[in-house]
Design a protein around this motif. Structure first.
Motif: not given
Length: 726
Positions: A236-237, A253-261, A355-358, A366-372
């Motif tokens: 996460a950031i 992203v360069l290192a193959g991980y996924v950013v959580v905004s 594959a996911f980047t972000n 609903t009360g929970e945000p959609k994770a896109i």
């Protein structure tokens, strides 16, 4: 206010606006000459007025007099900016069409301006050709090229088994690697990031070259690898949009991980929710956010959210001996672990296109945000929109006050760097005079805004005296805009066009926009985005004919490059496709906004059709707000949160309908209640939200199945506002 037609405006009228007599006579003489040559009420008249009469120093009331006088009897959607063939041909799209227009459109092709709408339709009907051309224009590279552009996956009955299709199947790549590449004749000495910290407004700009950006991103990527996290882990950031957050974003992203905004304005419960949904293994943050004289705690919110391991940047004004949790690490110590790798290239982790980047978040109903999730294709959708609609290119300087927690943060990174432009970042509030000065000093060529920022600039006149002549166009997104405020904004940069841009986190960009090859009307969109088809649903739920005017819920064609194909915490098909009508054998994609197509072919947004609203550019569900407000006061039985567009235009205002437990309660202090609601919403949800009004009702309108009909309330409150205005 009633304005005179231009041929009836006198020198005295001009002087009455506070313009000195000799200047008034000179301006009136120029105006008279324009009217003699072009008439008192044509688009060409207005074009000449903006070029030869109006300037930022003149009173805005004079700009209004001439604009409304020129278009007094024009009707809807008067053009505030018109392209000319010379500049249109020099745009990215113009140059592509000049080279390949006949190949794309055959004998229909005449020139870029005449055939722009044809080219937009071509982009929808020929995605294989269009997207290959645009990806080539942006020099997009893949370690393993795609087998094709689009695979539609037809089931046995001829319908799409995957409504959105598969884009770039088989491709492997890394968008961060593309951001750092040396293609398009970009040199290592080219400036990639320009920034300034608030309070240092008279100091020289900070700049980072491509070579320096390489070095910084590689070092962070090496340090991330040293953490030993599994490939594809979410990181996460939660920090302001600054040079360090851009470096961290690219390195993840360069290192193959996924950013959580995660937006830096969120309260701990909202941060915690997003960390849990994404299963983040680490988070980057900073101790404080310094804004003027204020220091806003950030690390303490991360701790309260019970985050995983945090890497913490200590701000220059903070105590370097600040105590961190066990397991957390300072930014300095994080980088020290790999100091021997400084300037060693980090080999990008190439991944499949799906594959996911972000992971970004958008509130649903609903009360929970959609994770896109954004895939490796989504960054190219963002960059392609910028390439086509904002005309971003090599050498441009792009600034857009935003945050990585919202889609426009990642959009800004990719829209700039994948197109060879520089990102201009102001580490501070965009509302004071420091930011307009930064725009001037950085020589920004594309300035992105949201209407509420423009409203503050206009009311405080904080941009006065700054030279914005380098701006080639504005971009605007996030909220409904207001004609007068955007007329004022255009006037600050000698009437450069405003490209209205509307999309969604789940799209990775826009579905409707403006173009530098079309006349632009204020607070209106002139075209579907490239590669997108729009459908306005009638009362029967069936699309009205595409070229006819009408108002209704907006639906989108399902085949959109870069758009989401999955959600982490909801069924994607149920959210976007279930129950939607078919068109030419394909199920349409739900979006949820109410849109109007006007008689002149422009589009206007009219807010949400469902139970979410847009507050200050942030989508939020009514349920989230109501859950908080229902617990504020013991006398409150229930509430309904409604986003109501003001009668004068502009972004939605939050109105709360309240039903008291005692239906005879006529003595409630509504101002006190509004203050209590504000405090609770800002503390528990978002400090940027504001309750503008509280309306007591004996009961809430409901359906037969007991669902609150917020649309009915929205219509009633909007009508009340309109009646009050009249």
């Amino acid at each position: 206010m009633a304005y005179k037609s231009l041929d009836r405006v006198t020198v005295s009228d001009v002087e009455a606006l506070g313009i000195e007599s000799e200047t008034a006579k000179r301006l009136h003489a120029i105006l008279t000459n324009i009217i003699q040559n072009y008439g008192p009420a044509t688009p060409d008249t207005w074009r000449k007025i903006t070029a030869h009469v109006l300037s930022p120093e003149l009173p805005f009331s004079f700009h209004q007099m001439l604009y409304y006088g020129c278009y007094k009897d024009f009707g809807p959607d008067p053009p505030a900016w018109l392209p000319d063939s010379e500049t249109a041909n020099l745009t990215n799209v113009g140059q592509l069409l000049e080279r390949r227009g006949k190949e794309f459109l055959g004998s229909r092709y005449k020139d870029p301006m005449s055939n722009f709408s044809d080219f937009q339709e071509f982009s929808v009907s020929n995605p294989e050709v269009y997207w290959k051309a645009v990806l080539d224009e942006m020099n997009a590279s893949f370690s393993i090229p795609p087998q094709c552009i689009l695979r539609e996956n037809l089931s046995g009955d001829g319908q799409l088994s995957v409504p959105g299709g598969q884009w770039l199947p088989g491709a492997f790549g890394n968008p961060a690697k593309n951001c750092l590449s040396l293609n398009r004749k970009r040199s290592l000495n080219d400036t990639m990031v320009i920034w300034r910290d608030e309070g240092n407004d008279d100091l020289p700009l900070n700049k980072m070259t491509l070579k320096e950006l390489h070095t910084e991103v590689w070092l962070v990527a090496h340090a991330l690898k040293a953490l030993g996290l599994e490939k594809g882990s979410a990181i996460a950031i939660d920090m302001p949009m600054h040079v360090n957050s851009v470096i961290i974003y690219l390195a993840i992203v360069l290192a193959g991980y996924v950013v959580v905004s995660i937006a830096d304005s969120f309260a701990p419960p909202e941060i915690s929710t997003r960390l849990k949904i994404s299963e983040a293994k680490a988070i980057f943050t900073q101790d404080l956010i310094v804004r003027g004289e204020k220091s806003i705690p950030l690390y303490s919110k991360i701790v309260a959210a019970q985050s995983p391991m945090a890497v913490v940047i200590l701000t220059k004004d903070s105590n370097s001996s600040m105590k961190l949790r066990d397991g957390d690490i300072s930014w300095h110590d994080f980088l020290e672990t790999v100091k021997d790798f400084k300037e060693d290239e980090f080999a990008a982790v190439e991944q499949p296109i799906e594959a996911f980047t972000n992971i970004l978040f958008s509130s649903g109903t609903t009360g929970e945000p959609k994770a896109i999730p954004w895939t490796h294709a989504t960054p190219f959708k963002a960059a392609a929109d910028a390439w086509c609609h904002m005309d971003i290119r090599i050498g441009d300087v792009v600034s857009w006050p935003t945050n990585l927690g919202w889609m426009m943060g990642p959009w800004l990174v990719y829209a700039s760097l994948l197109n060879g432009a520089s990102i201009a970042l102001y580490n501070g509030s965009p509302l004071g005079s420091g930011f307009p000065k930064f725009v001037q000093d950085a020589k920004v060529t594309m300035l992105g805004v949201i209407p509420s920022i423009v409203r503050t600039w206009k009311s405080t006149n904080s941009v006065s005296g700054y030279d914005w002549s380098t701006i080639r166009c504005f971009g605007s997104t996030g909220e409904a805009s207001n004609v007068d405020e955007y007329l004022w904004l255009m006037g600050r940069a000698c009437y450069k066009p405003i490209i209205e841009y509307c999309g969604g986190t789940e799209i990775g960009g826009g579905f409707v926009s403006g173009s530098l090859l079309q006349a632009q009307s204020l607070a209106a969109f002139s075209t579907p985005a490239m590669g997108c088809s729009l459908f306005i649903l009638g009362n029967d739920g069936i699309p009205i004919p595409q070229n006819e005017p009408g108002v209704g819920e907006l639906a989108l064609g399902p085949l959109m490059f870069g758009a989401s194909g999955t959600l982490l915490n909801a069924d994607h098909y149920d959210v976007y496709f279930k129950g939607m009508p078919f068109w030419n054998g394909k199920v349409l994609r739900r979006h949820g906004d109410v849109f109007e197509r006007t008689s002149r072919g422009y589009y206007h947004a009219h807010g949400r059709a469902d139970d979410t609203m847009n507050l200050g550019g942030i989508k939020v569900s009514s349920v989230e707000i109501e859950r908080i407000c229902n617990e504020v006061d013991g006398d409150v039985l229930e509430t309904a949160a409604i986003g109501v567009p003001p009668a004068v235009g502009g972004p939605e205002q939050l109105v709360l309908a309240v039903v008291f437990k005692n239906s005879d309660n006529q003595t409630a202090d509504l101002n006190r209640l509004r203050t209590s609601f504000n405090s609770a919403v800002q503390k528990k949800l978002n400090p940027l939200f504001k309750v503008s009004r509280v309306v007591p009702l004996p009961s809430l309108p409901r359906t037969a199945t007991n669902k609150v009909m917020r649309r009915i309330l929205r219509q009633e409150f909007a009508q009340l506002d309109q009646s009050a205005k009249l």
